[in-house]
Design a protein around this motif. Structure first.
Motif, short mmCIF file in Angstrom:
data_model
loop_
_atom_site.label_atom_id
_atom_site.label_comp_id
_atom_site.label_asym_id
_atom_site.label_seq_id
_atom_site.Cartn_x
_atom_site.Cartn_y
_atom_site.Cartn_z
N LEU A 247 -0.12 -3.89 5.78
CA LEU A 247 0.63 -5.14 5.70
C LEU A 247 2.07 -4.79 5.33
CD1 LEU A 247 -2.03 -7.04 3.62
CD2 LEU A 247 -1.58 -7.33 6.04
N LEU A 248 3.00 -5.22 6.15
CA LEU A 248 4.40 -4.88 5.98
C LEU A 248 5.22 -6.16 5.87
CD1 LEU A 248 6.76 -2.83 6.01
CD2 LEU A 248 6.68 -2.93 8.50
N GLY A 249 5.85 -6.37 4.71
CA GLY A 249 6.75 -7.50 4.55
C GLY A 249 7.97 -7.30 5.41
N LYS A 250 8.10 -8.11 6.45
CA LYS A 250 9.14 -7.89 7.45
C LYS A 250 10.45 -8.56 7.08
CE LYS A 250 10.15 -9.05 12.27
NZ LYS A 250 9.66 -9.75 13.46
N PRO B 240 12.84 -12.32 7.68
CA PRO B 240 13.00 -13.10 6.46
C PRO B 240 11.81 -13.96 6.09
CG PRO B 240 14.11 -14.19 8.27
CD PRO B 240 13.58 -12.91 8.83
N SER B 241 10.84 -14.18 7.01
CA SER B 241 9.76 -15.10 6.67
C SER B 241 8.42 -14.70 7.26
CB SER B 241 10.12 -16.51 7.15
OG SER B 241 10.26 -16.54 8.56
N SER B 242 8.20 -13.42 7.49
CA SER B 242 6.94 -13.02 8.11
C SER B 242 6.41 -11.71 7.53
CB SER B 242 7.10 -12.89 9.63
OG SER B 242 8.05 -11.89 9.94
N VAL B 243 5.12 -11.50 7.73
CA VAL B 243 4.44 -10.27 7.34
C VAL B 243 3.78 -9.71 8.59
CG1 VAL B 243 2.58 -9.27 5.95
CG2 VAL B 243 4.04 -11.07 4.99
N VAL B 244 3.98 -8.43 8.84
CA VAL B 244 3.42 -7.78 10.02
C VAL B 244 2.18 -7.00 9.63
CG1 VAL B 244 3.84 -6.15 11.90
CG2 VAL B 244 5.68 -7.62 11.10
N MET B 245 1.10 -7.17 10.40
CA MET B 245 -0.10 -6.38 10.23
C MET B 245 -0.04 -5.22 11.22
SD MET B 245 -2.86 -9.53 9.85
CE MET B 245 -4.22 -8.52 9.24
N LEU B 246 0.02 -3.99 10.70
CA LEU B 246 0.14 -2.80 11.53
C LEU B 246 -1.18 -2.06 11.63
CD1 LEU B 246 3.46 -1.21 10.16
CD2 LEU B 246 3.20 -2.58 12.23
N ASN B 247 -1.49 -1.56 12.82
CA ASN B 247 -2.58 -0.60 12.96
C ASN B 247 -2.14 0.73 12.35
OD1 ASN B 247 -4.35 -2.33 14.54
ND2 ASN B 247 -2.88 -2.07 16.21
N LEU B 248 -3.08 1.62 12.11
CA LEU B 248 -2.75 2.88 11.44
C LEU B 248 -1.88 3.80 12.30
CD1 LEU B 248 -5.96 3.82 9.42
CD2 LEU B 248 -4.03 2.35 8.81
N GLY C 142 0.77 2.60 13.69
CA GLY C 142 2.08 1.97 13.62
C GLY C 142 2.30 0.84 14.60
N SER C 143 1.36 0.61 15.51
CA SER C 143 1.50 -0.51 16.46
C SER C 143 1.20 -1.83 15.75
CB SER C 143 0.55 -0.31 17.64
OG SER C 143 -0.80 -0.27 17.20
N VAL C 144 1.76 -2.90 16.28
CA VAL C 144 1.60 -4.22 15.66
C VAL C 144 0.26 -4.83 16.04
CG1 VAL C 144 2.51 -6.57 15.53
CG2 VAL C 144 4.09 -4.61 15.62
N ALA C 145 -0.52 -5.21 15.03
CA ALA C 145 -1.80 -5.87 15.27
C ALA C 145 -1.63 -7.39 15.28
CB ALA C 145 -2.82 -5.48 14.20
N LYS C 146 -0.81 -7.90 14.36
CA LYS C 146 -0.61 -9.34 14.26
C LYS C 146 0.57 -9.62 13.35
CE LYS C 146 -3.30 -13.58 13.92
NZ LYS C 146 -4.67 -14.15 13.75
N THR C 147 1.23 -10.77 13.56
CA THR C 147 2.32 -11.20 12.69
C THR C 147 1.93 -12.50 12.00
OG1 THR C 147 4.02 -10.17 14.08
CG2 THR C 147 4.74 -11.88 12.57
N LEU C 148 2.06 -12.53 10.68
CA LEU C 148 1.77 -13.72 9.89
C LEU C 148 3.07 -14.46 9.62
CD1 LEU C 148 -0.62 -12.14 7.21
CD2 LEU C 148 -1.18 -12.91 9.52
N ASP C 149 3.15 -15.69 10.05
CA ASP C 149 4.34 -16.50 9.80
C ASP C 149 4.20 -17.15 8.44
OD1 ASP C 149 6.58 -18.03 9.79
OD2 ASP C 149 5.97 -19.36 11.44
N ASN C 150 4.85 -16.56 7.43
CA ASN C 150 4.72 -17.05 6.07
C ASN C 150 5.53 -18.33 5.83
OD1 ASN C 150 3.61 -16.50 3.39
ND2 ASN C 150 5.73 -16.23 2.76
N GLY C 151 6.48 -18.62 6.70
CA GLY C 151 7.27 -19.83 6.56
C GLY C 151 8.43 -19.69 5.58
N PRO D 251 -8.73 -11.98 6.12
CA PRO D 251 -8.45 -10.60 6.56
C PRO D 251 -8.00 -10.50 8.02
CG PRO D 251 -10.46 -10.66 5.25
CD PRO D 251 -10.06 -12.09 5.49
N ASP D 252 -8.42 -11.47 8.85
CA ASP D 252 -8.03 -11.42 10.26
C ASP D 252 -6.75 -12.19 10.56
OD1 ASP D 252 -8.97 -13.96 9.90
OD2 ASP D 252 -10.44 -13.91 11.54
N GLY D 253 -6.05 -12.65 9.48
CA GLY D 253 -4.74 -13.25 9.67
C GLY D 253 -4.71 -14.75 9.86
#
Length: 299
Positions: free
Chosen positions: A95-98, A100-108, A110-119, A146-148
């Motif tokens: 989980l990478l705090g990106k 200004p308002s999102s968190v990126v879920m990275l695979n091991l 380094g590819s992007v698995a999903k982006t969480l829009d934290n608002g 866990p799945d976003g």
């Protein structure tokens, strides 16, 4: 050296220190066991197998013994300076705090698995034992599966400093800028609350493994130990002369480590990392001249 994160290894025998130019693994006597050539913000997997690091441009994944597993250019993600890197509970996602308002879920890799829009800007991120993800902003905490999937949003009238999920996954600790801490159920019901400490803002906190005691660090360098079961402050600890940056307990709760700034004397840095017993007795100062901004318990 400028240290950005410090972790205990899962067995509690080593401290992992992420610096601006490498990662050092030291024992509790302060002796360097190993150095790994990565930099940026660091996370240690819960199973103790991997160390991940990221800068604004580069993600790397290493084995604990220093072998490079993955490396990826992440400059296109637009990662902010106030990033936060954490492993998921099953160690399959980062989980990478990106910002200004999102968190990126990275695979091991380094590819992007999903982006969480934290608002809103992600100020603090924690992962519970069941994989629940807590992301705080200034006045709210979003809870994610866990799945976003967003499962709940907790809103507050006070500005939030930090959040931490309990080790049993049934409650969340919310630390406010006025120094008070609330323990809530995941549906938002207040279970307990410490007094306001408005003249000494808390800078970091850590819950011991059985969930009874909470260590709270402050901008004046002090540490307060709270007995959450009794709802009282049991002890105040002082070994840092200035801003307390980070606290963590070993997985068995036997030891606690603290790190922070110290007011320079005669041009010499007084920053230090200190080891304590879990109930607050000072044991040693293992490193001096370190600047640490975050630490975590690795169960």
């Amino acid at each position: 050296a400028y240290s950005v994160q410090v972790f205990f290894s899962p067995d509690g025998r080593y401290v992992v220190i992420g610096e601006d130019n490498d990662v050092r693994i030291v024992n509790l006597n302060g002796e360097i066991v190993r150095s790994i050539g990565c930099n940026g913000f660091v996370a240690v997997s819960h199973n103790g197998k991997y160390i991940a690091s990221c800068t604004r441009r580069l993600f790397t994944l290493w084995t604990f013994d220093g072998r490079l597993v993955a490396s990826k250019d992440i400059s296109a993600l637009g990662v902010s300076a106030r990033r936060k890197l954490s492993f998921s509970r099953d160690d399959t996602i980062l989980l990478l705090g990106k910002g200004p308002s999102s968190v990126v879920m990275l695979n091991l890799d380094g590819s992007v698995a999903k982006t969480l829009d934290n608002g809103a800007a992600a100020r603090s991120i924690d992962v519970g034992p069941d994989g629940t993800i807590a992301v705080s902003s200034y006045d709210l905490v979003n809870l994610w599966s866990p799945d976003g999937r967003r499962t709940n949003t907790l809103r507050f009238t006070e500005n939030i400093q930090l959040v931490e999920l309990s080790q049993d996954g049934t409650s969340i600790l919310v630390c406010f800028e006025n120094g008070s801490i609330s323990r809530l159920s995941l549906n938002g019901k207040t279970l307990s609350k410490t007094p306001d400490l408005a003249f000494c803002n808390s800078s970091t906190l850590s819950l011991n493994p059985d969930g009874r005691f909470l260590a709270e660090g402050f901008s004046d360098g002090s540490i307060k130990l709270w007995d959450l079961k009794k709802g009282i402050m049991s002890k105040t600890l002082r070994m840092h002369s200035d801003y307390l940056q980070a606290i963590a307990f070993t997985p068995d709760g036997k030891y606690m480590i603290s790190a922070g700034y110290g007011i320079p004397k005669w041009g010499v840095s007084q920053n230090s990392i200190n080891v304590w017993t879990g109930d607050g007795r000072h044991l040693s100062t293992i490193l001096k001249g370190e600047i640490v901004t975050d630490m975590e318990l690795i169960p």
